[in-house]
Design a protein around this motif. Structure first.
Motif, mmCIF file in Angstrom:
data_model
loop_
_atom_site.group_PDB
_atom_site.id
_atom_site.type_symbol
_atom_site.label_atom_id
_atom_site.label_comp_id
_atom_site.label_asym_id
_atom_site.label_seq_id
_atom_site.Cartn_x
_atom_site.Cartn_y
_atom_site.Cartn_z
ATOM 1 N N PHE A 149 0.834 -1.198 0.000
ATOM 2 C CA PHE A 149 0.000 0.000 0.000
ATOM 3 C C PHE A 149 0.873 1.254 0.000
ATOM 4 O O PHE A 149 0.621 2.211 -0.742
ATOM 5 N N ILE A 150 1.917 1.254 0.819
ATOM 6 C CA ILE A 150 2.837 2.392 0.894
ATOM 7 C C ILE A 150 3.548 2.604 -0.437
ATOM 8 O O ILE A 150 3.764 3.747 -0.864
ATOM 9 N N VAL A 151 3.915 1.513 -1.106
ATOM 10 C CA VAL A 151 4.549 1.629 -2.423
ATOM 11 C C VAL A 151 3.639 2.370 -3.389
ATOM 12 O O VAL A 151 4.076 3.259 -4.137
ATOM 13 N N GLY A 152 2.352 2.039 -3.372
ATOM 14 C CA GLY A 152 1.409 2.708 -4.263
ATOM 15 C C GLY A 152 1.273 4.185 -3.963
ATOM 16 O O GLY A 152 1.298 5.024 -4.879
ATOM 17 N N VAL A 153 1.133 4.534 -2.693
ATOM 18 C CA VAL A 153 1.021 5.950 -2.313
ATOM 19 C C VAL A 153 2.275 6.718 -2.732
ATOM 20 O O VAL A 153 2.192 7.823 -3.285
ATOM 21 N N SER A 154 3.433 6.134 -2.494
ATOM 22 C CA SER A 154 4.694 6.796 -2.831
ATOM 23 C C SER A 154 4.832 7.016 -4.333
ATOM 24 O O SER A 154 5.345 8.054 -4.772
ATOM 25 N N LEU A 155 4.378 6.057 -5.122
ATOM 26 C CA LEU A 155 4.457 6.202 -6.579
ATOM 27 C C LEU A 155 3.611 7.366 -7.063
ATOM 28 O O LEU A 155 4.026 8.121 -7.957
ATOM 29 N N ALA A 156 2.421 7.528 -6.499
ATOM 30 C CA ALA A 156 1.557 8.627 -6.919
ATOM 31 C C ALA A 156 2.207 9.976 -6.623
ATOM 32 O O ALA A 156 2.091 10.920 -7.420
ATOM 33 N N LEU A 157 2.894 10.077 -5.505
ATOM 34 C CA LEU A 157 3.562 11.333 -5.158
ATOM 35 C C LEU A 157 4.829 11.547 -5.985
ATOM 36 O O LEU A 157 5.147 12.675 -6.367
ATOM 37 N N ALA A 158 5.541 10.457 -6.264
ATOM 38 C CA ALA A 158 6.808 10.579 -7.003
ATOM 39 C C ALA A 158 6.591 10.934 -8.463
ATOM 40 O O ALA A 158 7.415 11.625 -9.072
ATOM 41 N N TYR A 159 5.486 10.469 -9.048
ATOM 42 C CA TYR A 159 5.258 10.657 -10.479
ATOM 43 C C TYR A 159 4.162 11.671 -10.776
ATOM 44 O O TYR A 159 3.564 11.641 -11.852
ATOM 45 N N ASN A 161 4.585 14.821 -11.328
ATOM 46 C CA ASN A 161 5.105 15.684 -12.397
ATOM 47 C C ASN A 161 6.218 14.935 -13.119
ATOM 48 O O ASN A 161 7.273 14.702 -12.545
ATOM 49 N N LEU A 162 5.978 14.566 -14.363
ATOM 50 C CA LEU A 162 6.952 13.785 -15.124
ATOM 51 C C LEU A 162 7.491 14.605 -16.284
ATOM 52 O O LEU A 162 6.781 14.859 -17.261
ATOM 53 N N PRO A 163 8.762 15.008 -16.231
ATOM 54 C CA PRO A 163 9.334 15.735 -17.367
ATOM 55 C C PRO A 163 9.539 14.842 -18.588
ATOM 56 O O PRO A 163 9.465 15.312 -19.715
ATOM 57 N N CYS A 164 9.796 13.556 -18.353
ATOM 58 C CA CYS A 164 10.034 12.627 -19.464
ATOM 59 C C CYS A 164 9.583 11.230 -19.060
ATOM 60 O O CYS A 164 10.122 10.653 -18.112
ATOM 61 N N ARG A 165 8.605 10.696 -19.758
ATOM 62 C CA ARG A 165 8.078 9.372 -19.419
ATOM 63 C C ARG A 165 9.087 8.265 -19.683
ATOM 64 O O ARG A 165 9.166 7.298 -18.924
ATOM 65 N N LEU A 166 9.839 8.398 -20.742
ATOM 66 C CA LEU A 166 10.822 7.358 -21.061
ATOM 67 C C LEU A 166 11.910 7.282 -19.993
ATOM 68 O O LEU A 166 12.332 6.192 -19.595
ATOM 69 N N GLU A 226 1.216 4.162 -13.674
ATOM 70 C CA GLU A 226 1.199 5.550 -13.236
ATOM 71 C C GLU A 226 1.910 6.456 -14.239
ATOM 72 O O GLU A 226 1.537 7.624 -14.404
ATOM 73 N N ILE A 227 2.901 5.933 -14.920
ATOM 74 C CA ILE A 227 3.633 6.739 -15.900
ATOM 75 C C ILE A 227 2.853 6.903 -17.193
ATOM 76 O O ILE A 227 2.778 7.994 -17.763
#
Length: 495
Positions: A149-159, A161-166, A226-227
Motif C-alpha cells: 500500500f505504501i509503495v502505491g502511495v509513494s508512486l503517486a507522489l513521485a510521479y 510531475n513527469l518531465p520525461c516518461r521514457l 502511473e507513468i
C-alpha cells in the motif's frame, strides 16, 4: 529599506530592468509590473525572470537575493519550486519537512517496520500474532499489504510531475531490477541462517520468489501504469478523479479477474514430491498427493501452488511451508512440531507464500495505494482528503468480510481477494489516522524514531528481518563457533 521595481522598457519585447527606489520603506519589497511582493515573508515565492536576450534582469536579481543581508530565501535550493510561465515559485511546505516529503507517510512506513520487527521476534512466543497457518488473519498478516500500500502511495507522489516518461520508465525498471536481485541474494538461500556459518546456494534449488521480489513486481507494474495510463482532465471531485485514472482502475479489475478465473477455473491434477529434495539422495521418500479438483482453497490442491510447481519448479519453492504449523501437520500447532500419526501426505511439501498467482492480488494492493496517493495530489483540503480515504477503506473492509462469510476465506498465503480487501482497507484506515494525528493535529513530538525507521525501511528489513545482522554477529566467536554474541544474549541455545 527601499524597494526594487521591475520595469518593462520596450513593449512587446523581453527587455527589462530592475530599479532601486530609495523612497519606498517597506523592507524586502519587489514591484513587478505594478504588483508588490515582499521577499522577507516566509510564504513569498522566489521570482526569476523570463529568459531575456541579455539576461540583465536575471543577473541583477540574482545579485540582490545572493546578499546575506537580504532574505532567507537565498539559501533555498532552486529545485524546490515549480516553474510557471517562466517564473520560479517557491512552494510553502505545509506538511512539514523542507524536502517536501509527506511526514505521515514516513510515520506509517515506520509503524509498519516496527510491526514487522515485533511479529518477527514475538510471533514465536505469542502464536496469536504470528502468521496464520492457513485461513484467517493475524497481526503479522498485515505487514506485507501495508508495505505494498505504501509503495502505491509513494508512486503517486513521485510521479505527479513527469518531465520525461521514457526516463521515468527506465529508472523504474532499474529500481525493480535492483530489488529483484537483492531479493534473490537475501531470500534465495544464499545465507543459511542463525547457528550456521556456511553460505552459498545450489542454483538448481534457489528460491526464485520472495518478499522483495513480490514488491519489485508490484512496484514495476504500478509504476508503468502511473507513468503511462492516466488522463489529463481536471480533478474537482471523486468522480472526476476516477475518470482521470480510469485506465488504471481497468487494469486493476483485469488483474483481479485474471486471478479469480485462474484460481477457481484451473484444474489441479494429482502430484507428488520427494523428501529430501536432493535428487541424488538414495534415501529419498516419495509422497503422492491426490487432487483432481478445481477451485479448491485448501493447502494441497489449490491453483496457486500448482502454478508455482509447474512454472518455477517444486525444488525452487519455500521448503518450510506455513501450513506445517496447522493442526493437520503439527502436534504443537499453531507452532511447528512433529507430524501427527495421521498427518496427510502434503504436510512436508514445499509451498511459496510469495508465489506467482498470489502476487497478482499484491499488485492490486499497490493500485489501491495509488488511488490514496492521487487523493493527496489532487485534493489539498484535509477534510476532503480524509473523506475520500475513509469511504473506500470502509467499502473494502466490508466487501472483504462479506466475501469471507460467503466462502472466499481471508487467506494470506493465497493472497485471496477477501484478504486483499480487508488488509488494504485496514491500511487506508491506519494511514488516515496517522495523517490526522501528524499532519492535521500536529502531534509530531513522538514521531522521531518512527520517521527514522520509515526513511530507512529497506536497511532495517535487510538487517533484521532477513537475519543479516544476526549472521554477522555470530561470525565473531571465542574459540568455538557456538561461543558467540548471540548465544551470550540468549538467541539460540549452545550446541
Amino acid at each position: 529599506m527601499g524597494s526594487y521595481q521591475l520595469i518593462r522598457e520596450k513593449k512587446g519585447t523581453n527587455d527589462a530592468r530592475l530599479r532601486w527606489d530609495p523612497q519606498q520603506q517597506q523592507g524586502g519589497d519587489v514591484t513587478i509590473q505594478g504588483e508588490t511582493k515582499n521577499l522577507l515573508s516566509p510564504r513569498i515565492e522566489v521570482i526569476t525572470s523570463e529568459s531575456t536576450k541579455d539576461n540583465d534582469l536575471e543577473l541583477s536579481f540574482q545579485k540582490f537575493v545572493a546578499s546575506p543581508t537580504t532574505s532567507p530565501l537565498s539559501t533555498l535550493p532552486k529545485s524546490s519550486g515549480d516553474h510557471i510561465g517562466g517564473h520560479h515559485f517557491r512552494r510553502s511546505n505545509k506538511n512539514g519537512g523542507s524536502n517536501g516529503r509527506l511526514l505521515s507517510l514516513d510515520i506509517f512506513r515506520g509503524i509498519t517496520v516496527a510491526l514487522m520487527i515485533f511479529v518477527e521476534y514475538a510471533g514465536g512466543l505469542y502464536p496469536a500474532i504470528n502468521h496464520s497457518p492457513w485461513d484467517g488473519i493475524t497481526l503479522a498478516d498485515f505487514v506485507m499489504p501495508f508495505f505494498l500500500f505504501i509503495v502505491g502511495v509513494s508512486l503517486a507522489l513521485a510521479y505527479k510531475n513527469l518531465p520525461c516518461r521514457l526516463t521515468a520508465t527506465g529508472k523504474a525498471m532499474h529500481r525493480a531490477l535492483k530489488l529483484l536481485i537483492l531479493g534473490l541474494f537475501l531470500q534465495g538461500g544464499y545465507f543459511h541462517g542463525i547457528k550456521n556459518l556456511t553460505y552459498g546456494v545450489d542454483v538448481e534449488r534457489i528460491r526464485w520468489m520472495g518478499i522483495l521480489q513480490r514488491i519489485a513486481i508490484s512496484f514495476l507494474l504500478a509504476a508503468m501504469c502511473e507513468i503511462w495510463l492516466k488522463g489529463d482532465n481536471k480533478v474537482t471531485s471523486g468522480q472526476s478523479l476516477l475518470k482521470r485514472y480510469h485506465q488504471q482502475w481497468a487494469m486493476a479489475i483485469m488483474v483481479t479477474a485474471l486471478y479469480l478465473s485462474l484460481f477457481y477455473g484451473l484444474y489441479v491434477p494429482d502430484w507428488e514430491y520427494q523428501i529430501p529434495m536432493d535428487i541424488s539422495s538414495a534415501e529419498a521418500k516419495i509422497f503422492a498427493v491426490k487432487c483432481g479438483v478445481r477451485g479448491d482453497t485448501g493447502p494441497a490442491c489449490n491453483a496457486v501452488g500448482m502454478i508455482d510447481r509447474k512454472i518455477l519448479g517444486i525444488q525452487h519453492l519455500y521448503t518450510r511451508a506455513i501450513y506445517g504449523r496447522s493442526k493437520e501437520c503439527s502436534v504443537n500447532s499453531p507452532n511447528y512440531g512433529p507430524l501427527p500419526l495421521d498427518a496427510p501426505s502434503w504436510c512436508q511439501a514445499p509451498f511459496d507464500p510469495e508465489g506467482l498467482l498470489s502476487s497478482l492480488m499484491a499488485i492490486v494492493t499497490c493500485f489501491i495505494g495509488l488511488h490514496y496517493g492521487h487523493i493527496i495530489v489532487h485534493f489539498k483540503d484535509h477534510k476532503v482528503r480524509i473523506q475520500q480515504w475513509l469511504i473506500p477503506s470502509s467499502c473494502l473492509v466490508l466487501l472483504g468480510v462479506i466475501c469471507d462469510c460467503l466462502g472466499m476465506h481471508v487467506n494470506k498465503v493465497l493472497y485471496s481477494f477477501s484478504y486483499m480487501c480487508v488488509t488494504a482497507g485496514a491500511a487506508g484506515f491506519l494511514f488516515t489516522a496517522v495523517y490526522m494525528m501528524v499532519d492535521v493535529w500536529g502531534y509530531r513530538h513522538w514521531t522521531t524514531v518512527l520517521k527514522w525507521m520509515g526513511t530507512n525501511a529497506l536497511l532495517i528489513y535487510i538487517l533484521v528481518s532477513c537475519n543479516i545482522l544476526p549472521v554477522i554477529l555470530q561470525g565473531f566467536y571465542w574459540r568455538r563457533p557456538d561461543n558467540n554474541i548471540l548465544t551470550m544474549i540468549g538467541i539460540g541455545p549452545k550446541k
